[in-house]
Design an enzyme around this catalytic site. Structure first.
Site, PDB file in Angstrom:
ATOM      1  N   GLY A  23      39.365  70.379  90.447  1.00 47.57           N
ATOM      2  CA  GLY A  23      39.231  69.166  90.773  1.00 47.57           C
ATOM      3  C   GLY A  23      38.156  69.078  91.963  1.00 47.57           C
ATOM      4  O   GLY A  23      37.346  67.965  92.108  1.00 47.57           O
ATOM      5  N   GLN A  71      40.539  63.888  96.987  1.00 48.20           N
ATOM      6  CA  GLN A  71      39.124  64.438  96.723  1.00 48.20           C
ATOM      7  C   GLN A  71      38.189  63.318  96.604  1.00 48.20           C
ATOM      8  O   GLN A  71      36.964  63.649  96.999  1.00 48.20           O
ATOM      9  CB  GLN A  71      39.156  65.343  95.416  1.00 48.20           C
ATOM     10  CG  GLN A  71      39.997  66.551  95.800  1.00 48.20           C
ATOM     11  CD  GLN A  71      40.104  67.447  94.858  1.00 48.20           C
ATOM     12  OE1 GLN A  71      39.962  67.131  93.662  1.00 48.20           O
ATOM     13  NE2 GLN A  71      40.834  68.598  94.810  1.00 48.20           N
ATOM     14  N   GLU A  86      50.242  70.090  97.213  1.00 45.63           N
ATOM     15  CA  GLU A  86      49.932  71.401  96.241  1.00 45.63           C
ATOM     16  C   GLU A  86      51.229  72.234  96.683  1.00 45.63           C
ATOM     17  O   GLU A  86      51.529  73.340  96.022  1.00 45.63           O
ATOM     18  CB  GLU A  86      48.809  71.739  96.911  1.00 45.63           C
ATOM     19  CG  GLU A  86      48.771  72.205  98.251  1.00 45.63           C
ATOM     20  CD  GLU A  86      47.389  72.838  98.723  1.00 45.63           C
ATOM     21  OE1 GLU A  86      47.227  73.790  99.156  1.00 45.63           O
ATOM     22  OE2 GLU A  86      46.453  71.779  98.436  1.00 45.63           O
ATOM     23  N   HIS A 105      47.727  66.212  88.230  1.00 45.12           N
ATOM     24  CA  HIS A 105      46.970  67.541  88.920  1.00 45.12           C
ATOM     25  C   HIS A 105      46.837  68.260  87.514  1.00 45.12           C
ATOM     26  O   HIS A 105      46.344  67.736  86.408  1.00 45.12           O
ATOM     27  CB  HIS A 105      47.686  68.209  89.682  1.00 45.12           C
ATOM     28  CG  HIS A 105      47.716  67.557  91.257  1.00 45.12           C
ATOM     29  ND1 HIS A 105      47.715  68.574  92.224  1.00 45.12           N
ATOM     30  CD2 HIS A 105      47.715  66.357  91.745  1.00 45.12           C
ATOM     31  CE1 HIS A 105      47.637  67.659  93.582  1.00 45.12           C
ATOM     32  NE2 HIS A 105      47.185  66.700  92.805  1.00 45.12           N
TER      33      HIS A 105
END
Length: 455
Positions: A116, A192, A338, A365
Site C-alpha cells: 500500500g 495512506q 493492522e 487491505h
C-alpha cells in the site's frame, strides 16, 4: 537452506506451526519498521542533500519502494549487506542505506507488489517527473482502493490515466511540477491517501492543504508518524494535533533536509512474539522498544495488558509476561487496525468473549481481513462472526487444520500464534511474512528455543 526446507515439512506450501511445550522465554530482536523505512525513503528522495537510513527494514515492501525510487532516478546505495538476498537481517545492526536525491525521472515503470505504501506514496512523487510513470502490481493490488488519492492529485494539477477504475494499473503523466494547494479527500478507506499527499507536498509549488471529508479516518497514528517525520526533515506542517483545524493538514513548500535516521524496530511485527507470552504464559523481551513513538504497535502494551499480560519498559527494552490466562476484550481498534489479526488470534484462545470494533476498512487491505479471519478461525473450530465494523469472537475449543493466509503476512503470523497451543495447525504460505518480516519462521523457532532470536 536445508534447515529451512525441513522446517517447512514435506509440503513447502504448508508450514507446520510449532507447538509450545510450555511458557516461552526469549529475547527477540525484531527488524526495522516498514512504515518508518518507506516514509524515510520518500523524504530522503525529495531532500536537498543526501541522507542515511540506518537499520532499515529489508523486506519485499521496502525493497519494492527502493527499486521504484531507483527507476525514477534516485540513488540508493546499500552497505553491510548484500542487495541480492532478502534476509531481513541488518547484520550486527550496522546496515545502512545512503539515499542520493534528485529530480524524479521519466519514463519509468513502478512495480508495487501488494504494498500500500508503494502504490499510494509514489504517484504524488511521480507527478513531479517529466513524462509517463506507469504503476502495476499483484492481482490483489488491482483491487485495493486508490480513487480518493487519484481524484485529489488531479485536482492539484496532475494528469493520471486509470481508465476510470480508481485502482491499478495506472499511468501518471508528469510535467515536472505540481501546483498543489487546497484539496479535499475522502481517506476513510485508507489514511495512506493523506500521508501520500503530505510526504511530497514540500515540493509542490503551493504546498498543500488536505481536508478529510469522509467518514471516520482510520489509522491516525500513521498520519502522526508522517507529520513528525516531515517536521524532522525541516518541513513546516500544521495539523490537528498541533492545534490546527480538525481533519485538516497543511504543508508549506520548501526544501527538505537530508537526514541521518535510525529506523525504530517494527512494533507491529513484535506483536506475534508478545502474543506468544499471553497464550503460553511465558516471557519475551523486545530490545530497543522506543519510549516515545508514533507507531501503532505501541498500543500493544495496553491492549495485551488488558488481555492478561504485564509489561515493563526499561533500558533493556520491553519485557512482556503472560499470566497463563487470556481475558476477552472489547476494543475500538480504528487507530490500530493492522493489529487486528494478532489480537483476534489471542481472543480466539481467551476465556471470555471479545468484540473488536472500528475496523471495517480492513476489508480492503492485503485481503478482506475480517472475512478471512472469520473463515479460518472457524475452520479450526472457533466461533467468530463479522459485525458491521469488526469481529465478535466467542471462546471455543480449537483443533488442528490448514490455516489459509491469502498472501497476507498478518494472517500468517496470527496462525502461528494459534499453533503455539493448538496442535497440528498448518499455515499456508508462511513465506508471505517476507512482505514485512523476512526470516519469520527462523525467528519463531528461535523464540521457542529461547536462544535470543534476532532479525
Amino acid at each position: 537452506m536445508t534447515e529451512q526446507r525441513a522446517a517447512l515439512g514435506d509440503n513447502p506450501a504448508l508450514w507446520p506451526a510449532p507447538l509450545a511445550s510450555g511458557g516461552v522465554d526469549a529475547t527477540v530482536t525484531v527488524p526495522g519498521s516498514k512504515s518508518v523505512t518507506n516514509r524515510a525513503l520518500i523524504l530522503a528522495a525529495l531532500a536537498a542533500d543526501p541522507g542515511w537510513l540506518r537499520r532499515p527494514l529489508r523486506s519485499r515492501d521496502t525493497l519494492l519502494m527502493a527499486e521504484a525510487l531507483r527507476s525514477l532516478g534516485i540513488g540508493i546505495e546499500e552497505t553491510a549487506a548484500s542487495s541480492t538476498a532478502v534476509t531481513g537481517l541488518p547484520e550486527a545492526r550496522g546496515e545502512a542505506w545512503r539515499v542520493i536525491p534528485g529530480t524524479p525521472q521519466a519514463p519509468a515503470r513502478v512495480e508495487v507488489g501488494n504494498a500500500g505504501t508503494v502504490m499510494r506514496f509514489l504517484p504524488p512523487l511521480a507527478a513531479l517527473a517529466e513524462g509517463p510513470v506507469s504503476f502495476d502490481g499483484d492481482p490483489r493490488a488491482r483491487q485495493r482502493p486508490l480513487r480518493g488519492l487519484l481524484d485529489a492529485l488531479r485536482s492539484l494539477g496532475a494528469r493520471i490515466d486509470d481508465d476510470g477504475r480508481g485502482c491499478l494499473p495506472l499511468t501518471v503523466h508528469g510535467i515536472g511540477s505540481l501546483d498543489g494547494g487546497p484539496v479535499e479527500v475522502d481517506a476513510s478507506s485508507s489514511s495512506q491517501f493523506i500521508s501520500a499527499l503530505l510526504l511530497s507536498a514540500p515540493r509542490f509549488n503551493q504546498g498543500v492543504e488536505v481536508r478529510h471529508v469522509g467518514r471516520t479516518l482510520p489509522s491516525l497514528p500513521h498520519i502522526r508518524m508522517t507529520v513528525d517525520m516531515l517536521r524532522a526533515a525541516g518541513a513546516q506542517v500544521d495539523s490537528p494535533d498541533s492545534g490546527g483545524e480538525p481533519n485538516v493538514w497543511r504543508v508549506t513548500p520548501g526544501a527538505l533536509l537530508g537526514r541521518d535516521i535510525v529506523v525504530e524496530p517494527d512494533l507491529s511485527n513484535a506483536q506475534p512474539f508478545l502474543a506468544a507470552t499471553l497464550v503460553t504464559g511465558g516471557r519475551v523481551t523486545i530490545p530497543d522498544w522506543p519510549a516515545h513513538t508514533t507507531q501503532p504497535g505501541d498500543a500493544l502494551r495496553q491492549i495485551f495488558t488488558e488481555m492478561g499480560g504485564d509489561c515493563t519498559l526499561d533500558e533493556q527494552g520491553l519485557t512482556f509476561t503472560g499470566s497463563g490466562r487470556v481475558h476477552g476484550i472489547d476494543a475500538d481498534l480504528s487507530e490500530v487496525g493492522e493489529l487486528t489479526p494478532g489480537i483476534a488470534a489471542v481472543a480466539a484462545l481467551a476465556e471470555g468473549e471479545s468484540v473488536l470494533r472500528g475496523v471495517a476498512h480492513l476489508r480492503m487491505h492485503e485481503t478482506d481481513r475480517l472475512a478471512a479471519l472469520t473463515r479460518e478461525i472457524n475452520a479450526l473450530g472457533g466461533d467468530v462472526t463479522e459485525t458491521e465494523d469488526g469481529l465478535r469472537i466467542r471462546p471455543r475449543q480449537l483443533h488442528g487444520g490448514v490455516f489459509h493466509t491469502y498472501d497476507d503476512h498478518r494472517l500468517a503470523t496470527a496462525a502461528a500464534v494459534l499453533g503455539l497451543v493448538v496442535k497440528d495447525v498448518e499455515v499456508e504460505n508462511i513465506a508471505t511474512t517476507g512482505k514485512t518480516m523476512p526470516g519469520f519462521p527462523e525467528l519463531w523457532h528461535g523464540m521457542l528455543a529461547g536462544d535470543g532470536a534476532r532479525a
